[in-house]
Design an enzyme around this catalytic site. Structure first.
Site, PDB file in Angstrom:
ATOM      1  N   ASP A 160       7.393  -6.493   7.743  1.00 57.00           N
ATOM      2  CA  ASP A 160       8.628  -6.383   7.796  1.00 57.00           C
ATOM      3  C   ASP A 160       9.190  -6.919   8.794  1.00 57.00           C
ATOM      4  O   ASP A 160      10.673  -6.722   8.803  1.00 57.00           O
ATOM      5  CB  ASP A 160       9.026  -4.795   7.793  1.00 57.00           C
ATOM      6  CG  ASP A 160       8.812  -4.379   9.346  1.00 57.00           C
ATOM      7  OD1 ASP A 160       7.574  -4.464   9.673  1.00 57.00           O
ATOM      8  OD2 ASP A 160       9.404  -3.810  10.172  1.00 57.00           O
ATOM      9  N   ASP A 184       0.913  -4.898   7.405  1.00 53.14           N
ATOM     10  CA  ASP A 184       1.354  -4.566   9.028  1.00 53.14           C
ATOM     11  C   ASP A 184       1.520  -3.017   8.999  1.00 53.14           C
ATOM     12  O   ASP A 184       1.444  -2.446   7.963  1.00 53.14           O
ATOM     13  CB  ASP A 184       2.727  -5.070   9.055  1.00 53.14           C
ATOM     14  CG  ASP A 184       3.579  -4.591  10.221  1.00 53.14           C
ATOM     15  OD1 ASP A 184       3.517  -4.670  11.146  1.00 53.14           O
ATOM     16  OD2 ASP A 184       4.919  -4.174   9.859  1.00 53.14           O
ATOM     17  N   ASP A 231       3.706  -0.722  11.505  1.00 53.36           N
ATOM     18  CA  ASP A 231       5.171  -0.069  11.768  1.00 53.36           C
ATOM     19  C   ASP A 231       6.334  -0.944  10.972  1.00 53.36           C
ATOM     20  O   ASP A 231       6.579  -1.845  10.834  1.00 53.36           O
ATOM     21  CB  ASP A 231       5.547  -0.473  13.354  1.00 53.36           C
ATOM     22  CG  ASP A 231       4.511   0.567  14.087  1.00 53.36           C
ATOM     23  OD1 ASP A 231       4.971   1.717  14.389  1.00 53.36           O
ATOM     24  OD2 ASP A 231       3.424   0.028  14.541  1.00 53.36           O
TER      25      ASP A 231
HETATM   26 MG   LIG Z   1       6.294  -4.185  11.640  1.00 53.16          MG
END
Ligand SMILES: [Mg+2]
Length: 263
Positions: free
Chosen positions: A212, A33, A35
């Protein structure tokens, strides 16, 4: 040095041990991922920048994985390419709705067009009535960001449900960090990882996925099913089996992955 913290069964209340090494298999396929994982989340999606250290780290990881590295993001692939230029890596954009495989071929999920024009009008009206919101039309999906106006969270939630009613069958909402995405059903980060894993150079390797946010849970589920390494960044309930505490920890860990990779 931050080691991934193993969570048995993905239950945060059962944090058991700190891993002695990155637990990266010899032949890994790496899914990252962007961001909140490689980059700190900025106030707006355009407010991020890939620094030279990260660029170099990703380039070396791509080589160390024999080309089996893909970026798995909610961003459109055009945005991913802009961030990582001049690299054009395998990538899944818009939560799996678009994908570029390792051979460079693009795969697009069909867009249910029924109420799209009316939905675009409603989204434009929502944006102009609430200047604190940031609305993105990513081509195959929409994102309504309220990071600059957290008090509008409930309003955004209601607006997203109203947009679903306008768009008709085949659309879903996907909540994230200070954002609600509105996207066609049928693809997610997990389906994108599964598709990569059926193709060279990913096929036959062990998947590693680091993410996240709530949308990354689809990826963790697929990676767990394939016997891979799922790594959640930050706090919160997760199906991931490992944990890193933030962007800096992810980068340190990935540096160790490169260092541990066979020549
Ligand atoms: Mg992310």
């Amino acid at each position: 040095m931050t080691d991934p913290v193993e969570r048995e069964g993905g239950r945060p209340d059962q944090a058991s041990c700190v891993g002695p090494d990155p637990k990266v298999p010899q032949r890994w396929a790496l899914f990252l991922d962007i961001d909140g994982t490689l980059l700190h989340i900025a106030e707006t999606p355009h407010g991020v920048h890939v620094d030279a250290d990260l660029f170099d780290l990703v380039r070396r990881l791509h080589g160390a994985a024999g080309g089996a590295l893909a970026l798995i993001s909610g961003r459109a692939i055009a945005e991913i390419d802009r961030l990582f230029a001049p690299l054009t890596l395998p990538a899944a954009g818009q939560h799996g709705l678009e994908r570029r495989d390792a051979a460079g071929a693009r795969h697009l999920h069909p867009l249910p067009r029924g109420g799209l024009d009316l939905a675009r009008e409603r989204i434009a009206a929502l944006q102009s009535a609430n200047r604190g919101l940031l609305v993105e039309d990513k081509g195959l999906s929409f994102a309504i960001h309220f990071r600059r106006a957290p008090a509008l969270a409930a309003l955004v939630g209601r607006a997203a449900e109203e947009l679903l009613a306008v768009l008709g069958e085949g659309w879903r909402t996907q909540p994230g960090k200070m954002v609600v995405e509105i996207k066609p059903a049928g693809r997610d980060k997990g389906s994108a990882i599964a598709e990569f894993m059926a193709e060279p150079p990913f096929r036959g390797r062990t998947p590693v996925f680091v993410g996240d946010d709530a949308t990354d849970e689809f990826g963790f589920a697929v990676v767990n099913r394939l016997g891979g390494v799922s790594v959640k960044v930050g706090d919160g309930e997760s199906a991931a089996r490992w944990r890193l505490d933030g962007v800096a920890g992810v980068r340190r860990w990935l540096e160790r992955c490169v260092a541990a990779a066979p020549p």
